[in-house]
Design a protein around this motif. Sequence first.
Motif, short mmCIF file in Angstrom:
data_model
loop_
_atom_site.label_atom_id
_atom_site.label_comp_id
_atom_site.label_asym_id
_atom_site.label_seq_id
_atom_site.Cartn_x
_atom_site.Cartn_y
_atom_site.Cartn_z
N ALA A 1 0.85 -1.20 0.00
CA ALA A 1 0.00 0.00 0.00
C ALA A 1 0.89 1.24 0.00
CB ALA A 1 -0.91 0.00 1.23
N PRO A 2 0.41 2.34 -0.61
CA PRO A 2 1.21 3.57 -0.60
C PRO A 2 1.30 4.13 0.81
CG PRO A 2 -0.98 3.96 -1.52
CD PRO A 2 -0.85 2.47 -1.33
N PRO A 3 2.33 4.90 1.09
CA PRO A 3 2.46 5.46 2.44
C PRO A 3 1.39 6.52 2.72
CG PRO A 3 4.14 6.38 1.00
CD PRO A 3 3.42 5.31 0.20
N VAL A 4 0.98 6.57 3.98
CA VAL A 4 0.05 7.62 4.41
C VAL A 4 0.82 8.94 4.42
CG1 VAL A 4 -1.33 8.48 6.34
CG2 VAL A 4 -1.33 6.04 5.79
N LEU A 5 0.20 9.99 3.91
CA LEU A 5 0.85 11.30 3.84
C LEU A 5 0.08 12.31 4.68
CD1 LEU A 5 1.51 11.39 -0.02
CD2 LEU A 5 3.16 10.90 1.79
N PRO A 6 0.75 13.39 5.10
CA PRO A 6 0.01 14.45 5.78
C PRO A 6 -1.02 15.03 4.82
CG PRO A 6 2.39 14.83 5.90
CD PRO A 6 2.16 13.71 4.94
N LYS A 7 -2.20 15.33 5.34
CA LYS A 7 -3.22 15.93 4.48
C LYS A 7 -2.78 17.32 4.04
CE LYS A 7 -7.22 13.65 6.57
NZ LYS A 7 -8.37 13.89 7.46
N PRO A 8 -3.16 17.73 2.84
CA PRO A 8 -2.92 19.13 2.45
C PRO A 8 -3.66 20.05 3.42
CG PRO A 8 -3.62 17.81 0.56
CD PRO A 8 -3.84 16.97 1.78
N ILE A 9 -3.24 21.29 3.49
CA ILE A 9 -3.94 22.22 4.36
C ILE A 9 -5.33 22.51 3.79
CG2 ILE A 9 -1.85 23.31 5.27
CD1 ILE A 9 -2.54 25.72 3.42
N HIS A 10 -6.25 22.82 4.67
CA HIS A 10 -7.62 23.17 4.28
C HIS A 10 -7.58 24.30 3.27
CE1 HIS A 10 -11.90 23.93 4.76
NE2 HIS A 10 -11.66 25.17 5.14
N GLY A 11 -8.17 24.08 2.11
CA GLY A 11 -8.19 25.11 1.08
C GLY A 11 -7.01 25.08 0.13
N ALA A 12 -6.12 24.10 0.29
CA ALA A 12 -4.96 24.01 -0.61
C ALA A 12 -5.45 23.77 -2.04
CB ALA A 12 -4.04 22.87 -0.17
N VAL A 13 -4.85 24.52 -2.97
CA VAL A 13 -5.23 24.41 -4.38
C VAL A 13 -4.12 23.69 -5.15
CG1 VAL A 13 -5.68 25.70 -6.51
CG2 VAL A 13 -6.65 26.48 -4.34
N LYS A 14 -4.52 22.71 -5.94
CA LYS A 14 -3.58 22.04 -6.85
C LYS A 14 -3.97 22.44 -8.27
CE LYS A 14 -2.43 17.47 -8.75
NZ LYS A 14 -0.99 17.72 -8.92
N TRP A 15 -3.03 23.05 -8.98
CA TRP A 15 -3.25 23.43 -10.38
C TRP A 15 -2.77 22.31 -11.29
CZ3 TRP A 15 -5.98 27.55 -12.02
CH2 TRP A 15 -6.19 28.59 -11.11
N TYR A 16 -3.61 21.91 -12.23
CA TYR A 16 -3.22 20.91 -13.22
C TYR A 16 -2.69 21.60 -14.48
CZ TYR A 16 -5.70 17.46 -10.43
OH TYR A 16 -6.12 16.64 -9.41
N SER A 17 -3.06 22.86 -14.63
CA SER A 17 -2.63 23.66 -15.76
C SER A 17 -1.93 24.88 -15.17
CB SER A 17 -3.85 24.10 -16.58
OG SER A 17 -4.76 24.79 -15.76
#
Length: 133
Positions: A1-17
Amino acid sequence: APPVLPKPIHGAVKWYSPPQKTDVPFEIKTSSGASYFVKFVDVTTGANVLGIFVEGGRDFSTMVPQGRYHLKYASGHTWYGYEDYFGNETAYSKASSSFNFRIDEERASGYSITLYKVKNGNMRSTHITKAEF
């Protein structure tokens, strides 16, 4: 299984473009319990534009680029990153209708959506597979 990671901060934005000008309001409300990753997908091209991580039970307001989007969201508890989301327990959903974020005559037309586990959220959605997400 992949490792558990810290959650992003509330409201974190990931841009795909490349980041675009954000000038239309978007508000999201969630019930407590699960966390959510909400993805904006361009209706015309099918391309992912951006995604927002939201902690369950907290509201978040932001600005997004103009455009017509399908909204898809993944929900769960334990975060494994932007490839596996919430692991095998992830629930994937897609809003039944598209959303047109636009500016008309200097007035921005945005949306406030409510995501609840129970059926009283204001957004009709259907379950989708991870591949469809």
